[in-house]
Write an enzyme that holds these catalytic residues in place. Structure first.
Site, mmCIF file in Angstrom:
data_model
loop_
_atom_site.group_PDB
_atom_site.id
_atom_site.type_symbol
_atom_site.label_atom_id
_atom_site.label_comp_id
_atom_site.label_asym_id
_atom_site.label_seq_id
_atom_site.Cartn_x
_atom_site.Cartn_y
_atom_site.Cartn_z
ATOM 1 C CG HIS A 267 38.591 32.439 44.757
ATOM 2 N ND1 HIS A 267 37.747 31.500 44.292
ATOM 3 C CD2 HIS A 267 37.960 32.866 45.751
ATOM 4 C CE1 HIS A 267 36.917 31.218 45.164
ATOM 5 N NE2 HIS A 267 37.005 32.180 45.893
ATOM 6 C CB CYS A 268 45.145 32.312 43.126
ATOM 7 S SG CYS A 268 45.338 30.669 42.413
ATOM 8 C CB ALA A 269 43.098 36.664 46.181
#
Lengths: 397, 143
Positions: free
Chosen positions: A352-354
């Site tokens: 999730h792009c984290a």
């Protein structure tokens, strides 16, 4: 609620990927259609009827946005392409000229890439220091940890209001107060909060608030950067061109606009701004408190079901937003996603792009369910029923 | 091959993958293969002696198809000459992309002969092929 307004839900789709993007109600699409089919025109250039109508809608939307997040009249709303561009604008149009080598920017490891990479780049360019405020056992940011990290070298706190995997709601009012006391710039990534809960720019002492239209029922390609009025005057545009200059001369001198259009060189996403306006009006009609309450009920219901399933590992039972992150024992997150798609359930699998969060939770990838106003208890039941299957792997191959 | 048997072979290679362990040895060729469109991310290493592949290993996080294909591919390539491996890779790629290929060369890798019917799985099945191909390409460049 309001399921009937969303054409994509007419079939049997369950859409639980609202952290990534949201569905569009008919009202938003129709308002954009009107611009494209009835009064297409550029802004700030024409004197004909269509142009006047476009100008009015485009300019008035700034006030719609500011009222929606309770910004003051002197604060500014710059249209951007979305949260990513907004945060990049904070970093390169403001911080680059206001920070110096050794100044500390506080982030957390649960931030999205768009609130980390621009700071990395600034570190490369001018030598700022980046420090991560430690998260607690629930992977949440606490005021105690933040206070401890606020040394005299800290010049910026840049955090998500709601993180996109853990879904914890940060206490921005208290954090804003702390930042103000210590003269620290407070930058808020509102991508996951502005669409889901009431956000108060003024009460939270925010200096910069970034968010995207497409995550709040609006179109892709438009977002906002809301800026404290006095800081806006100190910002410099990265992009220059038409629509943002007063005049320029052959000797290289030029004069630029002094309002938000200074940061909107070229033809902006006009139809999309109109769509954003429509989305905000739609959300206001329902009420942000109601939306938050609805999502929280759904989340609690889902957690109560998933907690009973031995093969599910949950990561964020504690957080108050409509985000639920989990893994199914022995099955790669993406396989779960592909399996659920066979049951017409759309969720998101991945980091999730984290991409720093795995250092905290010990997993690179999770399955994320993210709720919105049009989800209901039957959607949750469909998901739980699908996950209650010993042969998920067999079905996915 | 019967569809249920194919499924069982894939499942078995996902749950009990062979050669899924990296070692610290500089004599191996190495490459990271991460998909840009999904979250598969595997590190590969391969040892070649006298133009023969003597070992293939991999590790990381990947879906059932990528992991099982890496397992079956590693078994298929160990003991083959570089030229034989290249022929297997080309024919495997052709099979996955629904082009003409020589079934006889692929052995157990034939379990993926219908994967092209699931477009979002094609990139998963090709992950080990792309990794090995890169390492062999690197070998060519060294010559």
């Amino acid at each position: 609620m309001n399921k009937e307004d969303f054409p994509m839900l007419e079939g049997d789709l369950v859409f639980f990927d609202n952290g990534a993007t949201t569905l569009k109600p008919t009202q938003v699409v129709e308002d954009m259609d009107k611009y494209y089919s009835e009064f297409t025109s550029n802004i700030h250039r024409g004197d004909y009827d269509a142009a006047i109508e476009t100008n009015t809608l485009y300019d008035e939307t700034r006030n719609t946005v500011k009222e929606f997040v309770n910004a003051r009249s002197e604060d500014k709303c710059i249209y951007t392409s979305g949260t990513t561009m907004s945060i990049n604008m904070v970093v390169f149009s403001f911080m680059k000229s206001h920070l110096k080598k050794g100044d500390v920017v506080l982030l957390t490891k649960s931030e999205h890439a768009s609130n980390i990479l621009p700071w990395f780049k600034l570190k490369e360019e001018i030598g700022i220091d980046i420090k991560y405020v430690p998260l607690n056992k629930n992977y949440e940011l606490t005021l105690t940890n933040l206070k401890k990290a606020m040394t005299s070298k800290v010049k910026v706190v840049s955090i998500a209001h709601i993180t996109n995997v853990i879904g914890d709601i940060r206490d921005v009012e208290k954090i804003g107060e702390l930042c103000r006391e210590k003269n620290i710039y407070f930058c808020v990534d509102g991508a996951q909060s502005v669409p889901h809960i009431p956000v108060d720019f003024t009460k939270s002492n925010m200096d910069f608030l970034s968010f995207s239209g497409h995550k709040m029922l609006g179109p892709t390609g438009v977002g906002c950067l809301v800026v404290r009025g006095e800081l806006f005057k100190e910002m410099d545009p990265v992009f220059l061109g038409g629509g943002m200059n007063l005049d320029f001369y052959s000797d290289g001198k030029y004069e630029l606009h002094t309002d938000e259009t200074k940061f909107e060189a070229g033809t902006p996403p006009i139809g999309e701004v109109i769509g954003l306006r429509s989305a905000i009006l739609y959300l206001e009609k329902i009420g942000m408190e109601n939306i938050h309450e609805h999502e929280k009920k759904l989340k609690d219901y889902l957690i109560s079901k998933l907690e009973k399933m031995k093969n599910i590992k949950l990561y964020n039972t504690n957080s108050d937003s409509g985000i639920v992150s989990f893994n199914v024992d022995g099955i790669f997150a993406q396989d779960v996603s592909i399996y659920l798609n066979k049951h017409k359930i759309a969720i998101r699998a991945g980091n999730h792009c984290a991409k720093l969060l795995h250092e905290e939770i010990g997993e690179h990838n999770t399955v994320r369910v993210s709720m919105y106003l049009y989800n209901d208890f039957l959607d949750v039941d469909r998901l739980v029923d699908a996950l209650n299957n010993k042969d998920i792997l067999k079905e996915v191959i | 091959m019967d569809e249920n048997l194919k499924r069982e072979i894939i499942l078995d290679n996902y749950q009990n993958p062979e050669n899924k362990e990296l070692i610290d040895d500089d004599s191996y060729l190495k490459v990271n293969q991460a998909s840009e469109s999904c979250i598969d991310n595997l590190d590969f290493m391969m040892k070649i002696e006298n133009n023969n592949i003597v070992d293939v290993r991999y590790d990381g996080e990947a879906c059932a198809i990528s992991t099982s294909a890496s397992s079956i591919m590693s078994r298929a390539l160990i003991g083959k000459s570089v030229d034989e491996a290249k022929r297997i890779l080309i024919n495997y790629k052709n099979m996955i992309e629904d082009k003409e290929y020589d079934k006889e060369l692929l052995g157990e890798l034939n379990v993926y002969d219908n994967i092209n019917k699931q477009p979002n799985r094609i990139k998963c099945a090709l992950l080990p092929e792309e990794a090995i191909d890169k390492m062999l390409g690197g070998l060519e460049n060294e010559k």
